[in-house]
Design a protein around this motif. Structure first.
Motif, mmCIF file in Angstrom:
data_model
loop_
_atom_site.group_PDB
_atom_site.id
_atom_site.type_symbol
_atom_site.label_atom_id
_atom_site.label_comp_id
_atom_site.label_asym_id
_atom_site.label_seq_id
_atom_site.Cartn_x
_atom_site.Cartn_y
_atom_site.Cartn_z
ATOM 1 N N GLU A 219 -11.420 12.739 2.359
ATOM 2 C CA GLU A 219 -11.160 11.585 1.494
ATOM 3 C C GLU A 219 -10.769 10.356 2.320
ATOM 4 O OE1 GLU A 219 -11.730 11.327 -1.715
ATOM 5 O OE2 GLU A 219 -12.430 13.415 -1.784
ATOM 6 N N VAL A 220 -10.061 10.569 3.420
ATOM 7 C CA VAL A 220 -9.711 9.457 4.305
ATOM 8 C C VAL A 220 -10.972 8.847 4.906
ATOM 9 C CG1 VAL A 220 -8.579 8.850 6.485
ATOM 10 C CG2 VAL A 220 -7.398 10.308 4.823
ATOM 11 N N LYS B 109 0.850 -1.194 0.000
ATOM 12 C CA LYS B 109 0.000 0.000 0.000
ATOM 13 C C LYS B 109 0.887 1.246 0.000
ATOM 14 C CE LYS B 109 -3.811 -2.322 2.427
ATOM 15 N NZ LYS B 109 -4.680 -2.371 1.249
ATOM 16 N N LEU C 238 -8.062 5.233 8.329
ATOM 17 C CA LEU C 238 -6.746 4.606 8.335
ATOM 18 C C LEU C 238 -6.790 3.416 9.287
ATOM 19 C CD1 LEU C 238 -4.644 7.888 8.610
ATOM 20 C CD2 LEU C 238 -5.031 6.533 6.537
ATOM 21 N N LEU D 204 -4.555 2.625 -0.147
ATOM 22 C CA LEU D 204 -4.328 3.668 0.850
ATOM 23 C C LEU D 204 -3.849 3.027 2.144
ATOM 24 C CD1 LEU D 204 -4.452 6.586 1.842
ATOM 25 C CD2 LEU D 204 -6.868 6.213 2.399
ATOM 26 N N GLU E 87 -5.482 15.694 -1.331
ATOM 27 C CA GLU E 87 -6.729 14.934 -1.448
ATOM 28 C C GLU E 87 -6.774 14.121 -2.739
ATOM 29 O OE1 GLU E 87 -7.904 19.316 -2.434
ATOM 30 O OE2 GLU E 87 -6.541 18.240 -1.069
ATOM 31 N N ASN F 93 -7.164 5.402 -2.739
ATOM 32 C CA ASN F 93 -8.404 4.739 -2.338
ATOM 33 C C ASN F 93 -9.066 4.057 -3.522
ATOM 34 O OD1 ASN F 93 -10.627 3.999 -0.708
ATOM 35 N ND2 ASN F 93 -11.755 5.822 -1.349
ATOM 36 N N ILE G 83 -4.777 10.912 -2.113
ATOM 37 C CA ILE G 83 -5.528 10.010 -1.241
ATOM 38 C C ILE G 83 -6.669 9.352 -2.011
ATOM 39 C CG2 ILE G 83 -6.984 9.891 0.830
ATOM 40 C CD1 ILE G 83 -5.278 12.248 1.927
ATOM 41 N N ALA G 84 -7.370 10.145 -2.836
ATOM 42 C CA ALA G 84 -8.479 9.607 -3.624
ATOM 43 C C ALA G 84 -7.996 8.561 -4.634
ATOM 44 C CB ALA G 84 -9.217 10.735 -4.341
ATOM 45 N N LYS H 61 -14.006 8.959 3.658
ATOM 46 C CA LYS H 61 -14.691 8.255 2.568
ATOM 47 C C LYS H 61 -14.077 6.878 2.307
ATOM 48 C CE LYS H 61 -15.461 10.471 -1.244
ATOM 49 N NZ LYS H 61 -15.171 11.370 -2.388
ATOM 50 N N ALA H 62 -12.766 6.782 2.519
ATOM 51 C CA ALA H 62 -12.062 5.521 2.281
ATOM 52 C C ALA H 62 -12.248 4.514 3.412
ATOM 53 C CB ALA H 62 -10.574 5.797 2.086
ATOM 54 N N GLY I 63 -7.420 0.884 -4.013
ATOM 55 C CA GLY I 63 -7.382 0.010 -2.846
ATOM 56 C C GLY I 63 -6.020 -0.100 -2.191
#
Length: 433
Positions: free
Chosen positions: A324-325, A264, A331, A292, A280, A287, A283-284, A327-328, A290
């Motif tokens: 965005e985190v 990752k 962590l 992140l 962002e 994500n 990060i998007a 939404k994912a 797959g």
């Protein structure tokens, strides 16, 4: 042992109205947000290298930040003193995690064997410190970039002896990370890139990099290390063409070598900017693929085109990244790592405390605002409405052939009309609530 941070108070949450500069205004670790405690969302992490190794030197000036463990005649005693100071700061900040490079915790020896032994010995000392404090290791990594032997890269080096040296170094760093209960292991390829194709076999170097990472993944499984291997994308600096330029580039690399299910990303805001992206965005992208993993939370300076590694202070910008985190799904094994350093004129020990307190509060405030956006649902509703046509199926639905889609479009004879993207409205939602 007394350290420069021994007498610093432990920072506590006092609320937004406090005037105490060494109190948290927004970071209430026990606050329940989106179903769990804020400290479980943020997983705040102090990094070893910038906090305890950086000395304020730059290309035009000598060191300005001098700590007791810098210099001296006994490098291993200095390493222990540095660890004592580190855990004093962790206590003062009341953070749950830390991170390190192997060369930051232990000195290089006169031989590879001595260097690796130093890493293991200090690793044992860190285990004692962790046991006594309750602070955990978010991730470890190996420094494969500082020494002149790595001037042409580590895994990608034209000399196979450097490849082998790097393999031994990473093996030991991963062993120590595993023994310390690290949640992840980072492959930070600081010099995996090139300056000119005149002396570079690009395909050979990429194959070497792919093989090296595959060997690390195989070894991770062999020793039972359960955390992910992370790659940290880094563009331009120090070489002109970095192989790990950004999230999309690294995913293509992982896919090509069949590593996308084992590796990752550890993403950094400063590196995103150097790559010409927003945090962002990176990060998007991670994500979407797959991959992140974790975040380095240091920022750059928009007026300087290099990696300034400053503590975060831009709440609106960080809000978008942490949205965005959320939404994912958050962590999981990752965290928010303060890969940030003091400015050259900030030379007092408590400057490091002030820097982290402010950075932690910025992260907390940004996360709370991102959670509010997420719970409010306005952005998600707009997104769902914008793509609603796809959710209804129709002649362009998944599974239709090109001929079927073309024939249906011709028979329907509908001229699609543009629809507003509502960008300004959505920006107002983010900025004004």
């Amino acid at each position: 042992m007394t350290t420069p941070f021994s007498d610093l108070p432990t920072v506590r949450f006092e609320g937004e109205a406090t005037l105490n500069p060494l109190a948290y205004r927004f970071y209430d670790p026990e606050l329940i947000v989106l179903g769990k405690r804020l400290k479980e969302h943020l997983r705040l992490t102090v990094c070893y290298w910038h906090s305890f190794v950086m000395n304020g030197a730059d290309p035009f000036g000598a060191p300005t930040i001098i700590r007791p463990w810098m210099g001296g005649t006994d490098p291993m005693a200095a390493a222990r003193a540095k660890a004592d100071a580190a855990f004093d700061l962790f206590r003062a900040l009341d953070v749950p995690f830390y991170s390190f490079h192997d060369r930051d915790i232990a000195p290089e020896g006169d031989s590879l064997a001595e260097t690796l032994k130093n890493t293991r010995v200090i690793g044992d000392y860190l285990a004692e410190k962790q046991q006594a404090s309750g602070v955990k290791l978010l991730w470890g990594t190996a420094n494969l970039f500082s020494h002149p032997r790595f001037m042409a890269g580590a895994a990608t080096n034209p000399d196979p002896e450097v490849f082998a040296w790097s393999a031994a170094t990473v093996k030991t760093a991963l062993d120590v990370t595993h023994a310390l209960g690290g949640a992840n292991y980072v492959m930070w390829g600081g010099r995996e890139g090139y300056e000119t194709l005149l002396n570079t076999d690009l395909k050979r170097e990429l194959d070497q990099m792919g093989r090296f990472l595959s060997l690390v993944v195989d070894y991770k499984h062999k020793i039972g290390f359960s955390g992910p291997i992370l790659i940290e994308p880094k563009p331009k600096e120090p070489t002109k063409h970095q192989y790990d330029f950004d999230a999309a580039t690294v995913y293509g690399f992982l896919k090509h070598y069949g590593l996308e299910n084992d590796v990752k990303l550890n993403l950094e805001e400063n590196h995103a900017i150097l790559a010409g992206h927003t945090f962002e965005h990176e990060i998007a992208v991670a994500n979407a693929f797959g991959i992140l993993g974790s975040l380095d939370i240091n920022r750059g300076d928009p007026l300087l085109g290099w990696d300034t590694d400053q503590f975060p202070n831009d709440v609106p910008q960080l809000t978008l990244a942490l949205y965005e985190v959320i939404k994912a799904g958050g962590l999981t094994t990752g965290g928010l790592n303060f890969d940030a350093k003091l400015r050259r004129q900030s030379i007092e020990p408590d400057d490091l405390l002030h820097a982290h307190v402010g950075g932690i509060d910025v992260c907390a405030k940004a996360f709370l605002q991102a959670a509010k956006l997420y719970e409010g649902g306005q952005l998600a509703t707009n997104l769902r409405d914008r793509y609603a046509g796809w959710d209804r199926g129709g002649h362009a639905a998944e599974g239709a052939t090109l001929e079927e889609i073309a024939a249906a479009a011709e028979n329907r004879a509908i001229d699609p009309r543009p629809r507003s993207g509502r960008q300004e409205k959505l920006e107002n939602v983010v900025s004004l609530g």
